[in-house]
Write a protein that holds these residues in place. Structure first.
Motif, short mmCIF file in Angstrom:
data_model
loop_
_atom_site.label_atom_id
_atom_site.label_comp_id
_atom_site.label_asym_id
_atom_site.label_seq_id
_atom_site.Cartn_x
_atom_site.Cartn_y
_atom_site.Cartn_z
N ARG A 1 55.51 34.90 40.81
CA ARG A 1 56.17 36.16 41.16
C ARG A 1 55.50 37.33 40.44
N GLU A 2 55.18 37.15 39.16
CA GLU A 2 54.50 38.20 38.41
C GLU A 2 53.10 38.45 38.97
N ARG B 1 52.07 37.93 42.08
CA ARG B 1 52.14 38.56 43.40
C ARG B 1 52.40 40.05 43.31
N SER B 2 52.94 40.50 42.20
CA SER B 2 53.23 41.93 42.05
C SER B 2 52.02 42.71 41.54
N GLN B 3 50.87 42.05 41.41
CA GLN B 3 49.68 42.71 40.90
C GLN B 3 48.64 42.87 41.99
N SER B 4 47.71 43.78 41.78
CA SER B 4 46.66 44.02 42.76
C SER B 4 45.58 42.94 42.66
N HIS C 1 47.35 35.62 49.75
CA HIS C 1 47.07 36.98 50.20
C HIS C 1 45.96 36.97 51.26
N LEU D 1 50.47 41.25 48.71
CA LEU D 1 50.40 41.61 47.30
C LEU D 1 51.04 42.97 47.09
N ALA D 2 51.07 43.40 45.86
CA ALA D 2 51.69 44.68 45.50
C ALA D 2 51.06 45.82 46.29
N SER E 1 52.62 46.57 52.69
CA SER E 1 53.85 46.33 53.43
C SER E 1 53.76 45.02 54.18
#
Length: 84
Positions: free
Chosen positions: A8-9, A11-14, A64, A71-72, A75
């Protein structure tokens, strides 16, 4: 890398951040293997943790790439359109 990262962490990054984290994890794994070979490694479980972090990073990057999980900053619609 001090603590283990969750998917989860990640996936929130570029993508750039993921590449940087992957490079850091691979360097750490190299150093840990070197320490293990010379008998200087104190925490053997760290080898396993770092290997899993590398696999987790590769998995998120592949998700991704396939458009499974955005990813972050992306949309869900954009990712869905790219998949079609």
């Amino acid at each position: 890398m001090a603590k283990s990262l969750t998917a989860r962490e990640l996936r929130s990054q570029s993508v750039e951040d993921l590449v940087d984290k992957l490079k850091e994890a691979k360097e750490e794994l190299f150093n840990l293997r070197f320490q293990a070979a010379t008998g200087q490694l104190d925490n053997h479980s760290r080898l396993r943790t770092v290997k899993r972090e590398i696999a987790r990073i590769y998995t998120v990057m592949r998700e991704h790439e396939l458009g499974i999980v955005p990813l972050a900053g992306e949309s869900a619609e954009k990712t869905k359109e790219a998949a079609e």
